[in-house]
Write a protein that holds these residues in place. Structure first.
Motif, short mmCIF file in Angstrom:
data_model
loop_
_atom_site.label_atom_id
_atom_site.label_comp_id
_atom_site.label_asym_id
_atom_site.label_seq_id
_atom_site.Cartn_x
_atom_site.Cartn_y
_atom_site.Cartn_z
N ASP A 90 0.85 -1.29 -0.14
CA ASP A 90 0.06 0.01 -0.01
C ASP A 90 0.79 1.20 -0.17
OD1 ASP A 90 -2.18 -1.57 0.00
OD2 ASP A 90 -2.54 -1.34 2.16
N ASP A 91 1.95 1.33 0.47
CA ASP A 91 3.06 2.47 0.75
C ASP A 91 3.77 2.37 -0.51
OD1 ASP A 91 4.42 0.13 1.52
OD2 ASP A 91 5.22 1.38 3.40
N ALA A 92 3.73 1.55 -1.66
CA ALA A 92 4.66 1.46 -2.73
C ALA A 92 4.56 2.97 -3.34
CB ALA A 92 4.61 0.40 -3.48
N PRO A 93 5.82 3.32 -3.84
CA PRO A 93 5.77 4.56 -4.71
C PRO A 93 4.77 4.35 -6.02
CG PRO A 93 7.87 3.50 -4.92
CD PRO A 93 7.08 2.89 -3.80
N LEU A 94 4.13 5.37 -6.41
CA LEU A 94 3.54 5.29 -8.08
C LEU A 94 4.38 5.26 -9.04
CD1 LEU A 94 0.41 7.55 -6.96
CD2 LEU A 94 0.63 5.01 -7.13
N ALA A 95 5.29 4.32 -9.24
CA ALA A 95 6.27 4.21 -10.02
C ALA A 95 5.34 4.02 -11.54
CB ALA A 95 7.25 3.18 -10.10
#
Length: 369
Positions: A90-95
């Motif tokens: 859920d906290d992954a960057p929006l790559a």
């Protein structure tokens, strides 16, 4: 000097927005009668195109509509064997977030002043700076930008190149409101992309932001007339679903259940591309962006390149606002190099998907070594 843009897709709108941010007026002519005249397609994987949205001053609004969970992926074989499952924290960057094409287009449209987009103007021809439309009206401009997609009517003004069929035909179907209508299939597909790769056939299911799962069944090594000769009766949805099940004979019932659950919206698509590395001599008063300039296989680069084309052309015009020819040459030099690399990568991925061992090769791509 005036700028006219043909086509209100992502590239044309990005160009108009960056010009607006930099105080340059432009007009966008779009053949569709209104912004809601037709569906805009499914989800887009926006990665390099985020730079364009920053240049357009829209990156924060983009993050509000982007779906990070859309980065999830499941890869299977037709017998149901799960080869790979990637779930995005859920906290992954929006790559590489997914976004509904319609939502992204609305974001760009809403960022433009009223009247910039002129609906119901189907471009017919241009000569000496005068544009003519199908309804008999005309307009003038110093720079014409063709942002009118795969079957561009502006493209012949700069090159004789035409898209060529890639040996791939796609049948699109879908399941509406899948969480409520088929929660079992919703759990199987997951939150993002669900890929099943076989020999000459693939199925891709993708969760859309509106709750619909959009499904594309690709048939490789097929000719331009395959959709007409496949025996799929597109005017009879129930019979079309039955024929698709016949064509997926031997696939696991859990996978073919996706076809059985589809509604009656069944859309055939023939896949084509322009030559890799296409260029043209800089032509006074006209240039191209997006699919009009570099139509690629649909493997995730086209929308990103279109956004970048629009933004970078806009920035070049802002930097040389009294010298459009210099701006266009600068843009085209960068665009040719950037999109040629993207087109080569897309062609390589297309070749992988068409190979007999596509599933294993894609697994190795995502898990090298």
């Amino acid at each position: 000097m005036s700028i006219t843009i043909v086509g209100a897709g992502l590239g044309g709108l990005a160009l108009a927005r960056v010009l607006h941010v930099n105080g340059i007026e432009a007009v966008v002519y779009e053949r569709e009668p209104s912004r809601d005249a037709r569906g805009q397609g499914g989800m887009l994987d926006i990665h390099s195109g985020q730079r364009a949205l920053r240049d357009a001053g829209l990156i924060d609004q983009f993050h509000e509509i982007a779906r990070g969970e859309g980065q999830d992926m499941r890869l299977l074989q037709p017998d149901g064997t799960l080869l790979l499952q990637e779930d995005t924290p859920d906290d992954a960057p929006l790559a590489r977030p997914e976004v509904d094409r319609a939502d992204l287009r609305d974001l760009l449209l809403d960022s433009l002043p009223e009247g910039v987009v002129r609906w119901g103007h189907a471009f017919e021809s241009a000569e000496n700076g005068r544009l003519r439309f199908a309804d008999g009206t005309s307009a003038t401009g110093d720079l014409l930008v063709g942002a009118d997609g795969a079957q561009s009517r502006v493209r012949p003004l700069v090159t004789d190149a035409r898209p060529a069929h890639l040996g791939q035909n796609v049948v699109e179907v879908g399941i509406p409101d899948i969480d409520h209508t088929r929660p079992d299939l919703a759990a199987m597909v997951g939150r993002g992309n669900y890929w099943v790769l076989g020999d000459g056939v693939s199925l891709g299911a993708q969760r859309n932001g509106d709750g619909r799962v959009r499904i594309g069944i690709s048939f490789y090594h097929t000719g331009e007339d395959w959709l007409a000769t496949s025996g799929i009766p597109f005017d009879d949805p129930a019979a079309a679903r039955a024929r698709l099940l016949d064509l997926l004979d031997g696939w696991h019932p859990r996978i073919t259940a996706l076809i059985e659950a589809c509604d009656d919206l069944i859309v055939p698509r023939s896949i084509s591309a322009l030559p890799v590395g296409l260029t043209w001599p800089s032509t006074p008063g006209v240039t191209l962006i997006g699919d009009a300039a570099h139509l690629m296989p649909p493997v995730g680069e086209g929308a990103n390149m279109a956004l970048l084309d629009g933004a970078l052309l806009g920035l070049a015009l802002a930097a040389h606002r009294d010298d459009f020819p210099t701006a266009v040459k600068e843009y085209e030099r960068e665009m040719f190099e950037r999109t040629s690399a993207a087109a080569r990568m897309s062609a390589d991925m297309q070749e992988l998907l068409m190979s007999p061992d596509a599933a294993q090769r894609l697994l190795a791509f995502f898990q090298p070594g």
